[in-house]
Write an enzyme that holds these catalytic residues in place. Sequence first.
Site, mmCIF file in Angstrom:
data_model
loop_
_atom_site.group_PDB
_atom_site.id
_atom_site.type_symbol
_atom_site.label_atom_id
_atom_site.label_comp_id
_atom_site.label_asym_id
_atom_site.label_seq_id
_atom_site.Cartn_x
_atom_site.Cartn_y
_atom_site.Cartn_z
ATOM 1 N N GLY A 69 -0.956 -25.207 -27.650
ATOM 2 C CA GLY A 69 0.093 -25.939 -28.352
ATOM 3 C C GLY A 69 -0.431 -26.942 -29.368
ATOM 4 O O GLY A 69 0.122 -27.076 -30.460
ATOM 5 N N THR A 70 -1.492 -27.642 -29.031
ATOM 6 C CA THR A 70 -2.016 -28.650 -29.958
ATOM 7 C C THR A 70 -2.503 -27.989 -31.245
ATOM 8 O O THR A 70 -2.214 -28.474 -32.350
ATOM 9 C CB THR A 70 -3.148 -29.441 -29.291
ATOM 10 O OG1 THR A 70 -2.607 -30.191 -28.199
ATOM 11 C CG2 THR A 70 -3.800 -30.403 -30.278
ATOM 12 N N ASN A 149 9.326 -32.993 -23.668
ATOM 13 C CA ASN A 149 8.444 -32.807 -22.521
ATOM 14 C C ASN A 149 8.564 -33.908 -21.472
ATOM 15 O O ASN A 149 8.092 -33.739 -20.351
ATOM 16 C CB ASN A 149 6.991 -32.726 -22.999
ATOM 17 C CG ASN A 149 6.578 -33.941 -23.815
ATOM 18 O OD1 ASN A 149 7.288 -34.337 -24.745
ATOM 19 N ND2 ASN A 149 5.457 -34.535 -23.500
ATOM 20 N N GLN A 178 7.676 -26.407 -24.334
ATOM 21 C CA GLN A 178 8.426 -26.637 -23.090
ATOM 22 C C GLN A 178 9.704 -25.809 -23.036
ATOM 23 O O GLN A 178 10.501 -25.976 -22.096
ATOM 24 C CB GLN A 178 8.776 -28.125 -22.954
ATOM 25 C CG GLN A 178 7.578 -29.028 -22.733
ATOM 26 C CD GLN A 178 6.911 -28.825 -21.377
ATOM 27 O OE1 GLN A 178 7.506 -28.287 -20.448
ATOM 28 N NE2 GLN A 178 5.660 -29.243 -21.260
ATOM 29 N N SER A 199 2.305 -22.349 -25.798
ATOM 30 C CA SER A 199 1.048 -22.609 -25.091
ATOM 31 C C SER A 199 1.020 -21.853 -23.772
ATOM 32 O O SER A 199 1.927 -21.995 -22.948
ATOM 33 C CB SER A 199 0.900 -24.116 -24.842
ATOM 34 O OG SER A 199 -0.288 -24.387 -24.131
ATOM 35 N N HIS A 201 -0.786 -22.024 -20.931
ATOM 36 C CA HIS A 201 -0.925 -22.619 -19.598
ATOM 37 C C HIS A 201 0.352 -23.316 -19.122
ATOM 38 O O HIS A 201 0.404 -23.796 -17.994
ATOM 39 C CB HIS A 201 -2.112 -23.592 -19.562
ATOM 40 C CG HIS A 201 -1.885 -24.912 -20.211
ATOM 41 N ND1 HIS A 201 -1.657 -26.063 -19.489
ATOM 42 C CD2 HIS A 201 -1.852 -25.284 -21.512
ATOM 43 C CE1 HIS A 201 -1.508 -27.080 -20.319
ATOM 44 N NE2 HIS A 201 -1.619 -26.639 -21.550
ATOM 45 N N THR A 237 -13.499 -15.613 -33.370
ATOM 46 C CA THR A 237 -13.450 -14.429 -32.515
ATOM 47 C C THR A 237 -12.366 -14.588 -31.456
ATOM 48 O O THR A 237 -12.312 -15.596 -30.763
ATOM 49 C CB THR A 237 -14.826 -14.215 -31.838
ATOM 50 O OG1 THR A 237 -15.814 -14.081 -32.856
ATOM 51 C CG2 THR A 237 -14.809 -12.976 -30.974
ATOM 52 N N CYS A 323 -0.183 -36.090 -21.036
ATOM 53 C CA CYS A 323 -1.129 -36.446 -22.095
ATOM 54 C C CYS A 323 -1.270 -37.954 -22.253
ATOM 55 O O CYS A 323 -2.263 -38.431 -22.788
ATOM 56 C CB CYS A 323 -0.699 -35.815 -23.420
ATOM 57 S SG CYS A 323 -0.804 -34.015 -23.411
#
Length: 379
Positions: A69-70, A149, A178, A199, A201, A237, A323
Amino acid sequence: MIYFDNSATTQMESTVLATYLKVAEEVYGNPSSLHGLGDTAEGLLQQSRKQIAKFLGVQDNEIFFTSGGTEGDNWALKGTALEKSKYGKHLITTTIEHPAIKETMAQLAGNGFEVTYLPVDKDGIVSLTALKEALRPDTILVSIMAVNNEVGSIQPLKEIGMLLEKYPSIHFHVDAVQAIGKIPLDLSVTSRIDLATFSGHKFHGPRGTGFMYIKHGKKIAPLLNGGGQEKGRRSGTENVAGIAAMSRAVRLLLTDVEIKQQQQRQIRDYLMEALSHYSKVTIFSTMTGAPHILCFALRGIRGEVLVHGMEKEGIYLSTTSACSSRSGVSSSTLAAMHVPDSIATSAVRISLTDTNTLAEAEVFLGAFAKLYTQFRDIH
């Protein structure tokens, strides 16, 4: 152990982990290589892209893999700024965005761009009127998250998209980290969205994986330059094992998705109703918010004290955003909702996933009742 911190990160699903291990072990060729191992890796990469696109209702050439996400948020903002700066330098976002947006906007502001931060109401909903008034001839980007979030407020993306129909040259970016699997986010219906960030995870996929939706025909400058992977738009890659596992996680997430959302909504509502009976509890989330997030405060007790108290009971939650939980500062989202700092510093967040149960919620409430009595006696 009860894990109620799924907006921070989720446990990788067992079959997703199996996919990761199998691909990492057997399909280790570089997708850019010309030999057979490379062809196999490239084929798996494109198969993953098609599967994600199918579940989102978009074209496979509109999906670009990232590290999460970042990176996606940074790419959407900086890529738009670099691509469209000759047309204008005005950017619009909200006061409740994730730090990946806020910090990037601050960096762009330091490099000559002007940023307008839209306010939200007491429920954390952005003002459409404020957005309309903020739009200017030199506006090149509107970036608004789908689901907050920290409190779970859902932004009116459809209405925002309708408003922006009159401004086709403005890129409309949505941080959907989210939102996927939690609210309807059919990009073909909300057709005005140009860019969206996801994202892995956050939905039982591997960390370090993610993807971007970039509408066909929309241009943003690359964030990463190099070997020209991802059609020259995101060099590096490809993480084939992670991408294949993330693709499987997307398929699992969006299978029976409405049933899963209802299960989480039932647990959240059960907790919300029970907590509302405590005189020292303030609830910030609303019944109309995302089904997996419940933010509340036990007034007079700092959030980290309650988090650690719950941890001793084997229950894991967080102080609003993961975060910022170690920074010791109160929630910027709650500040934007005009919650006094004295209450905001007591905020904690429960965040659910489809493996949580009502039985776990009952255990949580039992532990909370015990801690509430202890804290009441202390204070």
